[in-house]
Motif scaffolding. Structure first.
Motif, PDB file in Angstrom:
ATOM      1  N   LEU A  25       4.313  -1.654  10.473  1.00  0.00           N
ATOM      2  CA  LEU A  25       5.660  -1.169  10.208  1.00  0.00           C
ATOM      3  C   LEU A  25       5.593   0.078   9.340  1.00  0.00           C
ATOM      4  N   ILE A  26       6.652   0.838   9.383  1.00  0.00           N
ATOM      5  CA  ILE A  26       6.766   2.079   8.611  1.00  0.00           C
ATOM      6  C   ILE A  26       7.889   1.912   7.601  1.00  0.00           C
ATOM      7  N   LEU A  27       7.671   2.385   6.377  1.00  0.00           N
ATOM      8  CA  LEU A  27       8.737   2.357   5.383  1.00  0.00           C
ATOM      9  C   LEU A  27       8.668   3.590   4.505  1.00  0.00           C
ATOM     10  N   GLY A  28       9.836   4.045   4.085  1.00  0.00           N
ATOM     11  CA  GLY A  28       9.927   5.223   3.244  1.00  0.00           C
ATOM     12  C   GLY A  28      11.332   5.793   3.270  1.00  0.00           C
ATOM     13  N   GLU A  29      11.531   6.842   2.520  1.00  0.00           N
ATOM     14  CA  GLU A  29      12.841   7.484   2.439  1.00  0.00           C
ATOM     15  C   GLU A  29      13.099   8.330   3.688  1.00  0.00           C
ATOM     16  N   ASP A  30      14.184   8.030   4.382  1.00  0.00           N
ATOM     17  CA  ASP A  30      14.622   8.798   5.558  1.00  0.00           C
ATOM     18  C   ASP A  30      13.618   8.799   6.700  1.00  0.00           C
ATOM     19  N   VAL A  31      12.807   7.752   6.802  1.00  0.00           N
ATOM     20  CA  VAL A  31      11.843   7.689   7.901  1.00  0.00           C
ATOM     21  C   VAL A  31      12.481   7.157   9.188  1.00  0.00           C
ATOM     22  N   GLY A  32      13.698   6.618   9.111  1.00  0.00           N
ATOM     23  CA  GLY A  32      14.355   5.990  10.251  1.00  0.00           C
ATOM     24  C   GLY A  32      15.008   6.984  11.187  1.00  0.00           C
ATOM     25  N   ARG A  33      16.322   6.924  11.296  1.00  0.00           N
ATOM     26  CA  ARG A  33      17.045   7.799  12.237  1.00  0.00           C
ATOM     27  C   ARG A  33      16.781   9.278  11.976  1.00  0.00           C
ATOM     28  N   PHE A  34      16.610   9.628  10.721  1.00  0.00           N
ATOM     29  CA  PHE A  34      16.377  11.035  10.367  1.00  0.00           C
ATOM     30  C   PHE A  34      14.998  11.501  10.823  1.00  0.00           C
ATOM     31  N   GLY A  35      14.037  10.604  10.907  1.00  0.00           N
ATOM     32  CA  GLY A  35      12.707  10.969  11.403  1.00  0.00           C
ATOM     33  C   GLY A  35      11.733  11.480  10.373  1.00  0.00           C
ATOM     34  N   GLY A  36      12.048  11.257   9.089  1.00  0.00           N
ATOM     35  CA  GLY A  36      11.144  11.705   8.035  1.00  0.00           C
ATOM     36  C   GLY A  36      11.484  13.084   7.517  1.00  0.00           C
ATOM     37  N   CYS A  37      11.150  13.328   6.278  1.00  0.00           N
ATOM     38  CA  CYS A  37      11.465  14.613   5.633  1.00  0.00           C
ATOM     39  C   CYS A  37      10.886  15.792   6.414  1.00  0.00           C
ATOM     40  N   PHE A  38       9.686  15.620   6.967  1.00  0.00           N
ATOM     41  CA  PHE A  38       9.043  16.686   7.727  1.00  0.00           C
ATOM     42  C   PHE A  38       8.980  16.383   9.228  1.00  0.00           C
ATOM     43  N   GLY A  39       9.603  15.281   9.645  1.00  0.00           N
ATOM     44  CA  GLY A  39       9.707  14.979  11.074  1.00  0.00           C
ATOM     45  C   GLY A  39       8.588  14.157  11.658  1.00  0.00           C
ATOM     46  N   VAL A  40       7.703  13.611  10.841  1.00  0.00           N
ATOM     47  CA  VAL A  40       6.541  12.907  11.371  1.00  0.00           C
ATOM     48  C   VAL A  40       6.931  11.601  12.067  1.00  0.00           C
ATOM     49  N   THR A  41       7.991  10.945  11.606  1.00  0.00           N
ATOM     50  CA  THR A  41       8.385   9.663  12.211  1.00  0.00           C
ATOM     51  C   THR A  41       9.506   9.825  13.242  1.00  0.00           C
ATOM     52  N   GLN A  42       9.722  11.037  13.706  1.00  0.00           N
ATOM     53  CA  GLN A  42      10.782  11.312  14.685  1.00  0.00           C
ATOM     54  C   GLN A  42      10.648  10.414  15.918  1.00  0.00           C
ATOM     55  N   GLY A  43      11.740   9.745  16.294  1.00  0.00           N
ATOM     56  CA  GLY A  43      11.790   8.952  17.514  1.00  0.00           C
ATOM     57  C   GLY A  43      11.271   7.534  17.387  1.00  0.00           C
ATOM     58  N   LEU A  44      10.613   7.205  16.292  1.00  0.00           N
ATOM     59  CA  LEU A  44      10.034   5.870  16.162  1.00  0.00           C
ATOM     60  C   LEU A  44      11.098   4.813  15.889  1.00  0.00           C
ATOM     61  N   PHE A  45      12.138   5.185  15.185  1.00  0.00           N
ATOM     62  CA  PHE A  45      13.231   4.236  14.928  1.00  0.00           C
ATOM     63  C   PHE A  45      13.890   3.822  16.238  1.00  0.00           C
ATOM     64  N   ASP A  46      14.113   4.797  17.112  1.00  0.00           N
ATOM     65  CA  ASP A  46      14.762   4.496  18.395  1.00  0.00           C
ATOM     66  C   ASP A  46      13.908   3.568  19.247  1.00  0.00           C
ATOM     67  N   GLN A  47      12.596   3.705  19.170  1.00  0.00           N
ATOM     68  CA  GLN A  47      11.712   2.887  19.992  1.00  0.00           C
ATOM     69  C   GLN A  47      11.468   1.501  19.397  1.00  0.00           C
ATOM     70  N   PHE A  48      11.303   1.429  18.062  1.00  0.00           N
ATOM     71  CA  PHE A  48      10.859   0.174  17.454  1.00  0.00           C
ATOM     72  C   PHE A  48      11.933  -0.533  16.621  1.00  0.00           C
ATOM     73  N   GLY A  49      13.016   0.160  16.311  1.00  0.00           N
ATOM     74  CA  GLY A  49      14.116  -0.474  15.611  1.00  0.00           C
ATOM     75  C   GLY A  49      13.925  -0.576  14.111  1.00  0.00           C
ATOM     76  N   GLU A  50      14.990  -1.022  13.437  1.00  0.00           N
ATOM     77  CA  GLU A  50      15.001  -1.007  11.981  1.00  0.00           C
ATOM     78  C   GLU A  50      14.135  -2.107  11.368  1.00  0.00           C
ATOM     79  N   ASP A  51      13.718  -3.093  12.149  1.00  0.00           N
ATOM     80  CA  ASP A  51      12.819  -4.108  11.610  1.00  0.00           C
ATOM     81  C   ASP A  51      11.418  -3.554  11.358  1.00  0.00           C
ATOM     82  N   ARG A  52      11.059  -2.506  12.093  1.00  0.00           N
ATOM     83  CA  ARG A  52       9.706  -1.965  11.953  1.00  0.00           C
ATOM     84  C   ARG A  52       9.680  -0.527  11.433  1.00  0.00           C
ATOM     85  N   VAL A  53      10.827   0.124  11.376  1.00  0.00           N
ATOM     86  CA  VAL A  53      10.914   1.471  10.792  1.00  0.00           C
ATOM     87  C   VAL A  53      12.037   1.415   9.764  1.00  0.00           C
ATOM     88  N   LYS A  54      11.664   1.250   8.500  1.00  0.00           N
ATOM     89  CA  LYS A  54      12.617   0.880   7.469  1.00  0.00           C
ATOM     90  C   LYS A  54      12.885   2.021   6.491  1.00  0.00           C
TER      91      LYS A  54
END
Length: 323
Positions: A25-54
């Motif tokens: 799972l991934i966790l951090g500030e704005d790693v979800g819908r926003f995709g991370g401060c620098f965009g590294v987690t872009q699209g992962l929330f849509d694929q894996f949902g909020e249980d795994r991208v927090k």
């Protein structure tokens, strides 16, 4: 292989590992819908949902502490801090808890967590958002410290970091996110603690990390015009450090320059220089030279910031002072 940016390589590593293992799972500030401060987690929330991208509160101690707890409980968290500079408020969770649990419980507790942190100067983010702090983490037994320079290395090393049963600090230079290179589409792992020779040469060894690998390669081309063939060694990991590759290179070239963006005093170059002084001093034809940032906070002024950051010309000057 496909041409990918450093950022895309990291994103692909996260995606492929999360598809492979449901415990990641991934966790951090704005790693979800926003995709991370620098965009590294872009699209992962849509694929894996909020249980795994927090998305987490703006509390680094919570991010690192929760990651350590989740890891001990059997998950494989990948935590992200927006900037490495913010680790100060979470150091207890990192160096007193995550780094020591396996030792303190006789190996019965594993802490398979990865802590991703952007670092480095060059974007005008000033003193509190621009530091290179790798030497802090190098000095903590129990932590592994990874600092990739290329998109290829970034993907393969992140995959290895996620699969490792120990806490891994994964440092990404902000200026490298847009750098492109060939990266395999399939999943692959690069062994942690294995250096890479980015350029072969016979006259001087330049050990460089992160963004300074590119400065070292530029310096090597400039030195070539003067008949000096530089070998550029990228450790890729600072803990564990591939001492053998560094020592073998120095034994071949008989000269060493170490380049990093962290401040020169007490930086990773000091440890590498000490290694060579202890293990291969008889092979050296000249003193070891270090290239690093001056011992001061990173300036906000763009001209001063550029002066602060080591560059290819600094490396060339260091080489020419001993060759």
């Amino acid at each position: 292989m496909s041409e990918k940016t450093y950022l895309q390589a990291l994103n692909e590593a996260l995606r492929q590992e999360m598809e492979r293992d449901g415990n990641i799972l991934i966790l951090g500030e704005d790693v979800g819908r926003f995709g991370g401060c620098f965009g590294v987690t872009q699209g992962l929330f849509d694929q894996f949902g909020e249980d795994r991208v927090k998305d987490t509160p703006i509390t680094e101690s919570v991010i690192v502490g929760a990651a350590a707890g989740a890891a001990v409980a059997g998950l494989r968290p990948v935590a992200e801090l927006m900037f490495v500079d913010f680790i100060g408020v979470a150091m207890d969770q990192l160096f007193n808890q995550a780094a020591k649990m396996r030792f303190m419980f006789g190996g019965k507790a594993k802490v398979p967590m990865t802590l991703r942190m952007p670092q480095g100067a060059g974007i005008g983010a000033a003193a509190q958002h621009s530091q290179s702090l790798e030497s802090w983490f190098m000095n903590i037994p129990g932590l592994k410290v990874v600092i990739p320079s290329t998109p290829y290395d970034a993907k393969g090393l992140l995959i290895s970091a996620i699969r490792d049963d120990n806490p891994v600090v994964f440092l990404e230079h902000k200026l490298l996110y847009g750098v492109s290179g060939e990266v395999p589409d399939e999943s692959y792992a690069i062994e942690l603690g294995k250096a890479d020779i980015k350029r072969e040469g016979a006259d001087v060894t330049i050990v460089a990390t992160s963004q300074m690998v590119y400065a070292a390669l530029q310096a090597a081309e400039k030195l070539k015009a003067d008949g000096i063939e530089a070998e550029v060694v990228d450790p890729r990991c600072l803990q564990p450090l591939d001492s053998a590759t560094i020592l073998d290179s120095v034994k071949k070239t008989h000269a060493l320059v170490v380049a990093h963006e962290a401040v020169k005093f007490g930086g990773p170059g000091a440890e590498i220089a000490a290694l060579v002084a202890e293990e291969a001093v008889e092979y050296l034809d000249a003193p070891i030279k270090r290239v690093g940032a001056p011992f001061c906070p990173v300036p906000f002024s763009p001209p001063l910031e550029q002066y602060y950051i080591p560059n290819a010309d600094n490396i060339v000057a260091a080489v020419k002072s001993i060759r």
